[in-house]
Each structure stands twice: as structure tokens, then as C-alpha cells.
Design a protein around this motif. Structure first.
Motif, PDB file in Angstrom:
ATOM      1  N   THR A   1       9.827  14.141  10.355  1.00 52.70           N
ATOM      2  CA  THR A   1      10.340  14.499   9.024  1.00 52.70           C
ATOM      3  C   THR A   1      11.856  14.398   8.972  1.00 52.70           C
ATOM      4  OG1 THR A   1       8.475  16.016   8.717  1.00 52.70           O
ATOM      5  CG2 THR A   1      10.356  16.277   7.244  1.00 52.70           C
ATOM      6  N   LEU A   2      12.525  14.945   9.989  1.00 52.63           N
ATOM      7  CA  LEU A   2      13.988  14.837  10.053  1.00 52.63           C
ATOM      8  C   LEU A   2      14.421  13.372  10.132  1.00 52.63           C
ATOM      9  CD1 LEU A   2      14.968  17.732  12.494  1.00 52.63           C
ATOM     10  CD2 LEU A   2      15.445  17.595  10.044  1.00 52.63           C
ATOM     11  N   GLY A   3      13.672  12.579  10.915  1.00 48.57           N
ATOM     12  CA  GLY A   3      13.993  11.168  11.018  1.00 48.57           C
ATOM     13  C   GLY A   3      13.834  10.456   9.689  1.00 48.57           C
ATOM     14  N   GLY A   4      12.774  10.784   8.946  1.00 45.51           N
ATOM     15  CA  GLY A   4      12.560  10.160   7.645  1.00 45.51           C
ATOM     16  C   GLY A   4      13.648  10.512   6.645  1.00 45.51           C
ATOM     17  N   ILE A   5      14.046  11.788   6.628  1.00 47.05           N
ATOM     18  CA  ILE A   5      15.104  12.217   5.706  1.00 47.05           C
ATOM     19  C   ILE A   5      16.419  11.534   6.048  1.00 47.05           C
ATOM     20  CG2 ILE A   5      16.490  14.184   4.937  1.00 47.05           C
ATOM     21  CD1 ILE A   5      13.996  15.939   5.405  1.00 47.05           C
TER      22      ILE A   5
ATOM     23  N   TRP B   1       9.337  -0.600  16.883  1.00 46.08           N
ATOM     24  CA  TRP B   1       8.211  -0.598  15.948  1.00 46.08           C
ATOM     25  C   TRP B   1       8.351   0.515  14.911  1.00 46.08           C
ATOM     26  CZ3 TRP B   1       4.916  -4.139  14.698  1.00 46.08           C
ATOM     27  CH2 TRP B   1       4.539  -5.114  15.612  1.00 46.08           C
ATOM     28  N   PHE B   2       8.834   1.690  15.352  1.00 47.24           N
ATOM     29  CA  PHE B   2       9.001   2.797  14.412  1.00 47.24           C
ATOM     30  C   PHE B   2       9.963   2.410  13.291  1.00 47.24           C
ATOM     31  CE2 PHE B   2      11.523   6.393  12.921  1.00 47.24           C
ATOM     32  CZ  PHE B   2      10.530   7.224  12.418  1.00 47.24           C
ATOM     33  N   PHE B   3      11.125   1.874  13.655  1.00 47.07           N
ATOM     34  CA  PHE B   3      12.138   1.597  12.632  1.00 47.07           C
ATOM     35  C   PHE B   3      11.772   0.390  11.782  1.00 47.07           C
ATOM     36  CE2 PHE B   3      14.909   4.358  15.216  1.00 47.07           C
ATOM     37  CZ  PHE B   3      15.335   5.190  14.187  1.00 47.07           C
ATOM     38  N   LEU B   4      11.072  -0.598  12.332  1.00 46.18           N
ATOM     39  CA  LEU B   4      10.622  -1.705  11.487  1.00 46.18           C
ATOM     40  C   LEU B   4       9.695  -1.185  10.398  1.00 46.18           C
ATOM     41  CD1 LEU B   4      10.406  -4.677  10.752  1.00 46.18           C
ATOM     42  CD2 LEU B   4       8.558  -4.892  12.449  1.00 46.18           C
ATOM     43  N   ALA B   5       8.726  -0.351  10.781  1.00 47.13           N
ATOM     44  CA  ALA B   5       7.768   0.175   9.810  1.00 47.13           C
ATOM     45  C   ALA B   5       8.447   1.071   8.772  1.00 47.13           C
ATOM     46  CB  ALA B   5       6.659   0.947  10.530  1.00 47.13           C
ATOM     47  N   ILE B   6       9.284   1.988   9.220  1.00 44.36           N
ATOM     48  CA  ILE B   6       9.876   2.961   8.302  1.00 44.36           C
ATOM     49  C   ILE B   6      10.938   2.301   7.416  1.00 44.36           C
ATOM     50  CG2 ILE B   6      11.849   3.904   9.592  1.00 44.36           C
ATOM     51  CD1 ILE B   6       9.054   5.918   7.842  1.00 44.36           C
ATOM     52  N   ASN B   7      11.658   1.304   7.951  1.00 47.20           N
ATOM     53  CA  ASN B   7      12.655   0.608   7.133  1.00 47.20           C
ATOM     54  C   ASN B   7      11.994  -0.238   6.051  1.00 47.20           C
ATOM     55  OD1 ASN B   7      14.983   1.656   8.314  1.00 47.20           O
ATOM     56  ND2 ASN B   7      15.062   0.071   9.886  1.00 47.20           N
ATOM     57  N   LEU B   8      10.870  -0.877   6.360  1.00 51.09           N
ATOM     58  CA  LEU B   8      10.132  -1.609   5.324  1.00 51.09           C
ATOM     59  C   LEU B   8       9.601  -0.650   4.258  1.00 51.09           C
ATOM     60  CD1 LEU B   8       8.170  -4.171   7.527  1.00 51.09           C
ATOM     61  CD2 LEU B   8      10.001  -4.694   5.901  1.00 51.09           C
ATOM     62  N   PHE B   9       9.164   0.532   4.692  1.00 51.41           N
ATOM     63  CA  PHE B   9       8.662   1.540   3.758  1.00 51.41           C
ATOM     64  C   PHE B   9       9.758   2.000   2.797  1.00 51.41           C
ATOM     65  CE2 PHE B   9       7.710   6.078   2.815  1.00 51.41           C
ATOM     66  CZ  PHE B   9       6.494   5.910   2.155  1.00 51.41           C
ATOM     67  N   LYS B  10      11.027   1.996   3.249  1.00 50.35           N
ATOM     68  CA  LYS B  10      12.140   2.480   2.439  1.00 50.35           C
ATOM     69  C   LYS B  10      12.553   1.509   1.332  1.00 50.35           C
ATOM     70  CE  LYS B  10      15.598   3.533   5.075  1.00 50.35           C
ATOM     71  NZ  LYS B  10      16.445   3.465   6.301  1.00 50.35           N
ATOM     72  N   VAL B  11      12.242   0.220   1.497  1.00 48.89           N
ATOM     73  CA  VAL B  11      12.776  -0.800   0.595  1.00 48.89           C
ATOM     74  C   VAL B  11      12.472  -0.517  -0.881  1.00 48.89           C
ATOM     75  CG1 VAL B  11      12.621  -3.235  -0.077  1.00 48.89           C
ATOM     76  CG2 VAL B  11      12.891  -2.621   2.328  1.00 48.89           C
ATOM     77  N   PRO B  12      11.225  -0.219  -1.267  1.00 50.25           N
ATOM     78  CA  PRO B  12      10.961   0.015  -2.701  1.00 50.25           C
ATOM     79  C   PRO B  12      11.784   1.160  -3.292  1.00 50.25           C
ATOM     80  CG  PRO B  12       8.907  -0.244  -1.484  1.00 50.25           C
ATOM     81  CD  PRO B  12       9.990  -0.117  -0.466  1.00 50.25           C
ATOM     82  N   PHE B  13      12.061   2.183  -2.491  1.00 52.12           N
ATOM     83  CA  PHE B  13      12.840   3.312  -3.004  1.00 52.12           C
ATOM     84  C   PHE B  13      14.295   2.918  -3.244  1.00 52.12           C
ATOM     85  CE2 PHE B  13       9.324   4.985  -0.467  1.00 52.12           C
ATOM     86  CZ  PHE B  13       8.710   5.795  -1.401  1.00 52.12           C
TER      87      PHE B  13
END
Length: 250
Positions: free
Chosen positions: A143-147, A179-191
């Protein structure tokens, strides 16, 4: 001055942009923490929120290099635990991004990372074994990483401390983080595109001219890490994490 894709840049600021791209490439292939130096550089040139959107496609390009080289070394058990809470953290970060001053947020996260770093240093000095792999710890760090990845792309230190605390070997640490940052960075793009409006065709075009410098940085990071033993690598990541925390506080 140079006109590039609706941006007006001096030769100096263009050189800084290429330096940022090089640092990001190195960070994604193992020299974790060095990309934190890029955050204040881009913020000075483009502003806080705008710079976070401009940096994101560069991070994704560098993530692809890292995943290509280290994809066999990922520990998917930790990734499965991190992804859901990290996605929730991105949603929280998107909401907070319109409410909280960036400088105050970096100050608070810098303090948290200093505390976490002190715990990690104590573990190293005391020769502690792997910390208990509690689900709540993964959820908290995810959660902290996502924020922090949504606000200022500052999750590198959080994830470094979490993955180091799991006592992963050097290559497994890098592959899991990649792998973690590739997935989470792609997830961030629409926002960034639809909520913050910090990514558009002009910013993507500016990103693309930095691709050769990202590739060079990725190669330099691989060569650098290849010659560092696991023990020294752990201390390098800790040191870079400490410097990154200082930059966030400043």
C-alpha cells in the motif's frame, strides 16, 4: 532554446533530461536508488505533478529492459502478495495527489523511510535471519509502495526495504522488483492520462528521444551489478536508499 513537441527547452535542460533517462536505466537494472536523483531534477524543469507524468513512460521503458534481462529471477510468491495492496495504494495516491502538497508528502515519506532504514541497518549489524513473512507486512508495504509510486514515483526505497528484508539474493531481488514496477507502472498510466492529465502525445514523444540514454543506462547498470558480490550489493542498496530519503526530505 529548442522547441520540441510543444516544450521549450534550453540545451542545458535537454542535457538534464538525458541524464535523468540514463539514471533511470541504471536504476532499473540494479543500481536502485539512483533514479531518486532524477525526481528533483525533473521537478525543477517541469514542475511537481507534471514531472511525475513525464517520468512514468521512461520508467516503463526501463522496466522492459530490466524484465527482459532478469525475468527468470523473479519471486512470484512475493509479487502476488504485493500487487493487490499496491493497486489500492495507487488509487489512494491518485486521490491524495489533488489534496496534499508534494513537498510535505516527500517529507513524511522521507521520515518513514529513515525509520525503516534504521531497522534494516539494525538487522544487518545483528546478523538477523529473514524477518517473519507476515501477510500484513506485505499489505502495508504494498500500500505504501502504491501511494508513493503514484505521488512522485517515490516507491523505489519502500520496495527496496521490503525486498531486502525478505533476504532475496541479488538477481532475485532485481528480477522481483523489475516485474513489480513494470506491472504497477502500467497500471498507473490511465490515472495520469485521464485523472491528472500529465501524459499526452507531446510528453510521450519527448520520452522517446530519451530512449537511447535509458538503454545505455540499463546496460551500464547490468555491467555494474554483475561485478558486485551479494553482501556488498545489499549495502549499496541501503546506502542509495538513505541518500534517496535525504533527497525527499530536502
Amino acid at each position: 532554446m529548442i522547441e520540441l513537441f510543444s516544450y521549450t527547452l534550453s540545451y542545458y535542460t535537454l542535457a538534464l533530461l538525458f541524464l535523468v533517462a540514463f539514471f533511470i536505466g541504471m536504476a532499473k537494472t540494479g543500481v536502485h536508488g539512483i533514479s531518486m536523483f532524477s525526481i528533483p531534477l525533473l521537478a525543477v524543469i517541469f514542475g511537481g505533478k507534471a514531472s511525475s507524468g513525464l517520468m512514468l513512460p521512461m520508467l516503463i521503458m526501463a522496466d522492459l529492459f530490466a524484465v527482459h534481462y532478469y525475468h527468470r529471477h523473479a519471486n512470484w510468491g512475493y509479487l502476488v502478495k504485493l500487487f493487490p495492496s499496491a493497486a489500492a495504494g495507487v488509487l489512494i495516491g491518485t486521490w491524495l495527489g489533488n489534496l496534499i502538497d508534494d513537498q510535505l508528502f516527500r517529507l513524511l515519506m522521507g521520515i518513514i523511510i529513515f525509520i525503516s532504514l534504521a531497522i534494516m541497518l539494525w538487522m544487518e549489524k545483528a546478523n538477523k535471519e529473514q524477518v517473519p513473512d507476515y501477510l500484513w507486512f506485505a499489505i502495508l508495504m504494498g500500500t505504501l509502495g502504491g501511494i508513493t509510486t503514484m505521488i512522485g514515483n517515490l516507491a523505489g526505497s519502500i520496495m527496496a526495504l521490503y525486498l531486502l528484508s525478505m533476504r532475496l539474493p541479488k538477481n532475485e531481488y532485481i528480477g522481483t522488483a523489475a516485474w513489480f514496477f513494470l506491472a504497477i507502472n502500467l497500471f498507473k498510466v490511465p490515472f495520469h492520462v485521464f485523472s491528472w492529465h500529465t501524459i499526452d502525445w507531446h510528453s510521450l514523444a519527448l520520452n522517446l528521444i530519451g530512449l537511447p540514454f535509458i538503454a545505455f543506462g540499463a546496460w551500464a547498470g547490468i555491467v555494474f551489478v554483475r561485478h558486485i558480490p551479494d553482501k556488498q550489493y545489499r549495502w549499496l542498496v541501503l546506502a542509495m536508499t538513505a541518500v534517496a530519503a535525504v533527497f525527499m526530505v530536502i
